[in-house]
Each structure stands twice: as structure tokens, then as C-alpha cells.
Design an enzyme around this catalytic site. Structure first.
Site, PDB file in Angstrom:
ATOM      1  N   GLU A  43      -5.234   7.552   0.251  1.00 54.93           N
ATOM      2  CA  GLU A  43      -5.700   6.875   1.467  1.00 54.93           C
ATOM      3  C   GLU A  43      -4.629   6.805   2.546  1.00 54.93           C
ATOM      4  OE1 GLU A  43      -7.948   2.844   3.007  1.00 54.93           O
ATOM      5  OE2 GLU A  43      -7.052   2.822   1.009  1.00 54.93           O
ATOM      6  N   ASP A  76      -6.366   5.403  -4.346  1.00 58.98           N
ATOM      7  CA  ASP A  76      -6.327   4.268  -3.425  1.00 58.98           C
ATOM      8  C   ASP A  76      -5.226   3.349  -3.935  1.00 58.98           C
ATOM      9  OD1 ASP A  76      -6.698   2.218  -1.641  1.00 58.98           O
ATOM     10  OD2 ASP A  76      -8.883   2.335  -1.716  1.00 58.98           O
ATOM     11  N   ILE A  97      -3.897   0.578  -2.878  1.00 58.38           N
ATOM     12  CA  ILE A  97      -4.421  -0.785  -2.959  1.00 58.38           C
ATOM     13  C   ILE A  97      -5.846  -0.734  -2.438  1.00 58.38           C
ATOM     14  CG2 ILE A  97      -4.345  -3.154  -2.126  1.00 58.38           C
ATOM     15  CD1 ILE A  97      -1.417  -3.124  -2.071  1.00 58.38           C
ATOM     16  N   ASP A  98      -6.788  -0.772  -3.343  1.00 51.51           N
ATOM     17  CA  ASP A  98      -8.188  -0.857  -2.956  1.00 51.51           C
ATOM     18  C   ASP A  98      -8.496  -2.338  -2.777  1.00 51.51           C
ATOM     19  OD1 ASP A  98     -10.822  -0.190  -2.474  1.00 51.51           O
ATOM     20  OD2 ASP A  98     -11.365  -0.261  -4.587  1.00 51.51           O
ATOM     21  N   ASP A 133     -12.415   5.289  -2.895  1.00 47.70           N
ATOM     22  CA  ASP A 133     -12.983   3.961  -3.082  1.00 47.70           C
ATOM     23  C   ASP A 133     -13.959   3.899  -4.253  1.00 47.70           C
ATOM     24  OD1 ASP A 133     -11.693   2.595  -0.995  1.00 47.70           O
ATOM     25  OD2 ASP A 133     -13.127   3.342   0.485  1.00 47.70           O
ATOM     26  N   THR A 185      -7.293  -4.100   0.404  1.00 45.98           N
ATOM     27  CA  THR A 185      -6.074  -4.625   1.029  1.00 45.98           C
ATOM     28  C   THR A 185      -6.289  -6.026   1.590  1.00 45.98           C
ATOM     29  OG1 THR A 185      -5.297  -2.394   1.569  1.00 45.98           O
ATOM     30  CG2 THR A 185      -4.324  -4.204   2.812  1.00 45.98           C
ATOM     31  N   ASP A 244       0.843  -1.210   0.000  1.00 44.29           N
ATOM     32  CA  ASP A 244       0.000   0.000   0.000  1.00 44.29           C
ATOM     33  C   ASP A 244       0.872   1.251   0.000  1.00 44.29           C
ATOM     34  OD1 ASP A 244      -3.086  -0.741   0.987  1.00 44.29           O
ATOM     35  OD2 ASP A 244      -1.605  -2.158   1.719  1.00 44.29           O
TER      36      ASP A 244
END
Length: 328
Positions: free
Chosen positions: A68, A121, A123-124, A270, A126, A45
Site C-alpha cells: 500500500e 497492507d 497497517i490495515d 485489503d 490506520t 505504516d
């Protein structure tokens, strides 16, 4: 505007970040730290956010980025090993980078929204990433509250829905007024995509989140049945669900507030990239009351509750079913 430069920079940055994420996953460096909100964050991330913010800073130094993650945990002395690990993976994809640069790149994503800003994001999904399942690198450009450009990289999504065990890795791109495309991460010519307008049982599938806390699964199931969807839902993490609707793999994505947190408001990162991909593929995205998602108010969609993503054809029927289930 054509947004051609923005599109190319965003695509290259997101693909580079996805390469970093896949390297982390393949080397099984997937232990997670816990953020203040109890959600997980990984080396991937943080590295992904650093890579993308670096690219945006080089190409568009005046642009704001609302991401994020932040580097506050990594700046603590006891996190030196984790910082070095993040820096190692960043250097593996972008060349020389010092830990201090990596920290600064991550924190470049801590801006407030403005007239023009990117939302990210890194890593949307995680938890999906940690499970070796679906996740997405999601990047969008917003101007005056309207999403103008969206890029979604979904490294674990099958290229062909008919071959779930075949080649994986899909890049979705959309520019306002220019349509949406998909292409395998491995390369090729981008192909225009359209939502499905068919009413077959397969086309009428709906997607929802894996995590029970990310929706109201019982109400979502009732709404889906009310609009004629009888097949079981397809559950997956991340904005890959938007890609599924945009590319005709499903006709509906429901994300209704969980009964445990009825006042929850979604984060902009998101949904921004996925929203334009679906809209440019001919679909429709609103909240559960039919209002367009408002990306002009801050990091949260504070003017919206729930998210409804559809092929457009069934959208009003879904909204009617929502009203009916609310009165039951």
C-alpha cells in the site's frame, strides 16, 4: 507445494512488523501524515512495510511485492526528521539499517502484479491504529491469481471473545488446502479454526467497518436483518473482521459500496490475506454478485464490486437479500 518456507518467512516478518507498530503506539508517536488520496499514513505504516519487504527480499529476491505504501514523501528533503524516525523504529526490530536502505525497502513494495507476487497492507486500519483500536498487519502470497498463503496479525484483537478485556493479540495463518489456524501473539500451539455453522443469535452476529465511508451501513443492516440477524453489528477496523468470521465470532462481514462512491473498487491488499483465512476455515468470500474475488487484474479488484464474507451456510441467502434490496 507446501509453502512451508513462505509461511515461516511471512509469519516472522509480520510479527516483527507488528512489534514495531506496537512500539510506536506505546510511545504515542502516532501523528499522521496525509497521502495524496487524503488517507493517513504513520511512521508505523512505513516502518512495517520496510520490515516486511526487507524480509521478503532476503528470502525470495525474485518475488514481486504489491504494497500500500511508498517512500515518495519520505524522500523529500523537508521530511528528513520523519525518515530518521522511521529508520529508528526499523532498526529497533531488525538491527542496523540506514535511511537509504529503509527507503529502498519501502519502495520494494511498489511492484505490479505478476504470476507470483505478495500483497501487503503494513497497517490495515490506520485510523483504528490511531484510535488505539483494531488494526492488522496483512500479508498474502498470490500465484496465478489465486491466494495461496495469508497471514494476519491483529495485535488488539482479544484472544478469547468471552474475555474482551483479557489477553490481546492474535495471529491468523492459512495455506491453500491446509486449513486455517490462530494462535496468541504471545506464543503457543496454533489451533485450527472453523467458521460457525450454528444459528444462535450470538453466532449470527455480523461485522462491518467503523468508517461510514467504507460501506453502505443502512443497506448492510437491512441485508443482515433479512437473513435473520437481529443483534447489532460489531464494528471494527481492518481485516480483523475476516478473523472474526473465520474464528466463529461472527457469521457475516458485509462491505457494500458507499452511496457516495458507488463505483469504488477495493484494493487487493485489503482483502487477500483475510480471504484465504476465511475460506480455509470453511467460509465463503465473494463480491456482492456472488463472483469470486479476482486477484489477477492489478492493485484493485476491478472485476468485483463489494465484498461478502460469510460462514458459507448463509451466503446464498445473503446474495438473495442483496438482490431484493437492490430492487427496492
Amino acid at each position: 507445494m507446501s509453502y512451508e518456507q513462505e509461511k515461516q518467512v511471512a509469519i516472522e516478518a509480520a510479527l516483527t512488523a507488528a512489534k514495531l507498530c506496537e512500539q510506536v503506539r506505546q510511545e504515542q508517536v502516532t501523528e499522521a501524515m496525509e497521502k495524496s488520496d487524503k488517507s493517513p499514513v504513520t511512521v508505523a505504516d512505513l516502518g512495517s512495510q520496510a520490515v516486511i519487504c526487507r524480509a521478503l527480499a532476503m528470502a525470495f529476491p525474485d518475488d514481486l511485492v504489491v504494497g500500500e505504501e511508498d517512500a515518495s514523501q519520505l524522500r523529500q528533503p523537508e521530511m528528513a526528521d520523519q525518515l530518521n524516525r522511521v529508520s529508528h523504529y526499523v532498526k529497533s526490530v531488525v538491527g542496523d539499517a540506514t535511511p537509504d536502505q529503509v527507503l529502498d525497502w519501502i519502495d520494494r513494495g511498489n511492484s505490479q502484479i505478476g504470476g507470483r507476487y505478495w500483497t501487503l497492507d503494513p497497517i490495515d486500519g490506520t485510523k483504528g491504529f490511531l484510535r488505539q483500536d483494531q488494526y492488522a498487519v496483512a500479508l498474502a502470497l498470490v500465484e496465478l491469481g489465486e491466494v495461496k498463503l495469508g497471514v494476519l496479525v491483529c495485535p488488539a484483537l482479544p484472544v478469547s471473545p468471552d474475555q474482551p478485556d483479557g489477553e490481546k493479540g492474535v495471529l491468523f495463518v492459512a495455506v491453500r488446502g491446509q486449513g486455517a489456524t490462530m494462535v496468541p501473539i504471545s506464543g503457543g500451539e496454533p489451533q485450527p479454526i472453523q467458521v460457525t455453522k450454528a444459528d444462535s443469535q450470538e453466532a449470527m452476529r455480523f461485522v462491518e467497518s467503523v468508517e461510514s465511508g467504507h460501506g453502505d451501513h443502512s443497506r448492510q443492516d437491512a441485508v443482515a436483518k433479512a437473513v435473520g440477524i437481529t443483534t447489532p453489528s460489531l464494528r471494527m477496523d481492518s481485516q480483523a473482521k475476516y478473523g472474526a468470521v473465520a474464528s466463529g465470532r461472527a457469521s457475516l462481514y458485509l462491505r457494500l459500496p458507499s452511496p457516495k462512491s458507488p463505483d469504488y473498487r477495493e484494493k487487493i491488499w485489503d482483502h487477500a490475506a483475510g480471504t484465504i483465512v476465511v475460506e480455509e476455515a470453511g467460509g465463503r468470500v465473494t463480491d456482492m454478485y456472488g463472483k469470486a474475488l479476482n486477484f489477477s487484474l492489478g492493485a484493485k479488484l476491478s472485476d468485483n464490486q463489494g465484498v461478502i464474507v460469510s460462514n458459507g451456510v448463509i451466503h446464498d441467502t445473503v446474495l438473495d437479500a442483496l438482490r431484493e434490496t437492490a430492487s427496492v
